[in-house]
Scaffold this active site. Structure first.
Site, PDB file in Angstrom:
ATOM      1  N   LYS A   1      48.839  43.693  42.517  1.00 37.40           N
ATOM      2  CA  LYS A   1      48.905  42.415  41.816  1.00 37.40           C
ATOM      3  C   LYS A   1      48.934  42.734  40.330  1.00 37.40           C
ATOM      4  CE  LYS A   1      48.784  37.845  42.149  1.00 37.40           C
ATOM      5  NZ  LYS A   1      49.551  37.023  43.086  1.00 37.40           N
TER       6      LYS A   1
ATOM      7  N   SER B   1      53.103  41.996  43.946  1.00 37.25           N
ATOM      8  CA  SER B   1      52.951  40.578  43.681  1.00 37.25           C
ATOM      9  C   SER B   1      52.457  40.419  42.253  1.00 37.25           C
ATOM     10  CB  SER B   1      51.950  39.977  44.676  1.00 37.25           C
ATOM     11  OG  SER B   1      51.816  38.590  44.496  1.00 37.25           O
TER      12      SER B   1
END
Length: 377
Positions: free
Chosen positions: A162, A230
């Site tokens: 992330k 992500s």
């Protein structure tokens, strides 16, 4: 040697629901203070302003604080990676990873699941999309590998990250310091952050050489086969979870990987499951999984030429529904048809993650004497 891993998939019944995690803890399957990572899908729009990720994150961390002994600051450091958007049949869910107390796991010399976590140096807005980001991500991947007890890069099968994307605020910050950014299009910066992160993973694992700034997002022949990246507004560093296999850790789970060559490549999904250690017939059916598939994790990307197996599609030209949502729905349906379970982790924006128009696939399977019985409702 790291501890063995317990891993379970739980449903998310509404946007702030963390009851599945609570049940795992209450039933004694996991200890709250041993939860080390969560990777899940939320039902928002998957975009820059997808607040369902923040809501789910808060709900899961509150359960860990209420049921365990760690401080709020310690719980804040647990990597919880949310991918927004459950288009089509994809069902909101979370996969929870926890360590097992020494001696409690089945002992074996066979490769078994291991997980490592690291945070990169701060990623400045001017780093995103450039080799500075590649280098910082690569260093964090190496740290996470070491914490997982993995010494051979071939034993890494899945790297979930992330990272920050660009917002109006961070773009303005860079400009105030006399810096430039790769793009001022905030939604485009999601693809950019993911793609640049994947290159960092590839560099760390020896899948590719350090790219140039000019190759980022432009040379799609450069990709990692294990990257799942992500991005969002929740953090300013790369949060890295390395998942692989190691001998001596014990436990009942193993992970494997492969790639989908295009959006319809079911064989790529089946190959990842085989690579994890399940024996399957030449033409498998979901019933052949026999409750041993914990979950699959995929990234998908629309093909840059607008074709799938020679047939034209209009995803890149559609001004009504962004291609992110269309390809996610398509690959989610293909994946659910393979697994027989709509609770699959399918995430979009896969630049430099698998081949163009396809994407990487990782599969975690249960190799214990008695499987836990997936898919779970």
């Amino acid at each position: 040697m790291p501890d063995a891993i317990e891993v379970r998939k739980v449903a998310i019944e509404h946007v702030s629901d963390a009851s599945g995690l609570a049940e795992l803890i209450d039933s004694g399957i996991m200890e709250a203070d041993r939860v080390i990572a969560v990777i899940g899908k939320t039902e928002g729009n998957g975009g820059v302003n997808d607040y369902t990720r923040i809501i789910a994150d808060r709900a899961f961390r509150e359960i860990l604080m209420a049921t365990g002994g760690r401080s709020a600051e310690d719980v804040k450091q647990i990597p919880i990676v949310w991918s927004g958007g459950t288009d089509g049949v994809i069902s909101p869910h979370a996969t929870v990873f926890a360590t097992v107390a020494p001696g409690a796991a089945a002992q074996t010399d066979e490769p078994r699941l291991t997980v490592g976590f690291a945070m990169s140096e701060t990623l400045l807005p001017e780093d995103i999309g450039r080799t500075a980001m590649v280098s910082k991500v690569a260093a964090a991947v190496t740290d996470a590998m070491q914490r997982a007890g993995i010494t051979d890069t071939a034993d890494v099968h899945y790297v979930q990250t992330k990272t920050p994307l660009l917002t109006i605020h961070t773009i303005r910050d860079a400009k105030s310091r006399g810096k430039t950014v790769w793009t001022e299009h905030t939604h485009k910066s999601m693809d950019l952050s993911n793609g640049c992160t994947a290159l960092g993973i590839g560099v760390a694992l020896g899948e590719l050489e350090m790219p140039t700034d000019e190759q980022v997002m432009h040379d799609r022949s450069l990709y990692s086969s294990v990257a799942s990246c992500s991005s969002g507004v929740e953090l300013d560093r790369a949060q890295v979870v390395v998942v692989g296999n190691a001998r001596g850790v014990g436990g009942r789970y193993a992970i494997g990987h492969s790639v989908m060559r295009d959006a319809l490549d079911q064989d790529g999904i089946w190959e990842a499951i085989r690579n994890a250690g399940l024996e399957l017939p030449s033409r498998p059916h979901p019933s052949d999984l026999e409750g041993r598939l914990v979950n699959v994790f995929l990234k998908c990307e629309v093909s840059q030429d607008g074709l799938v197996r020679g047939r034209r599609n209009a995803m890149l030209d559609d001004s009504d529904v962004h291609w992110h949502r269309q390809i996610k729905s398509c690959v989610g349906g293909v994946t659910a048809a393979v697994t027989g379970d709509p609770a699959v982790f399918v995430s979009v924006s896969a630049a430099h993650q698998g081949p163009d128009g396809g994407g990487p696939v990782a599969a975690i399977v249960d190799l214990g004497d008695e499987p836990t019985g997936y898919p779970s409702p």
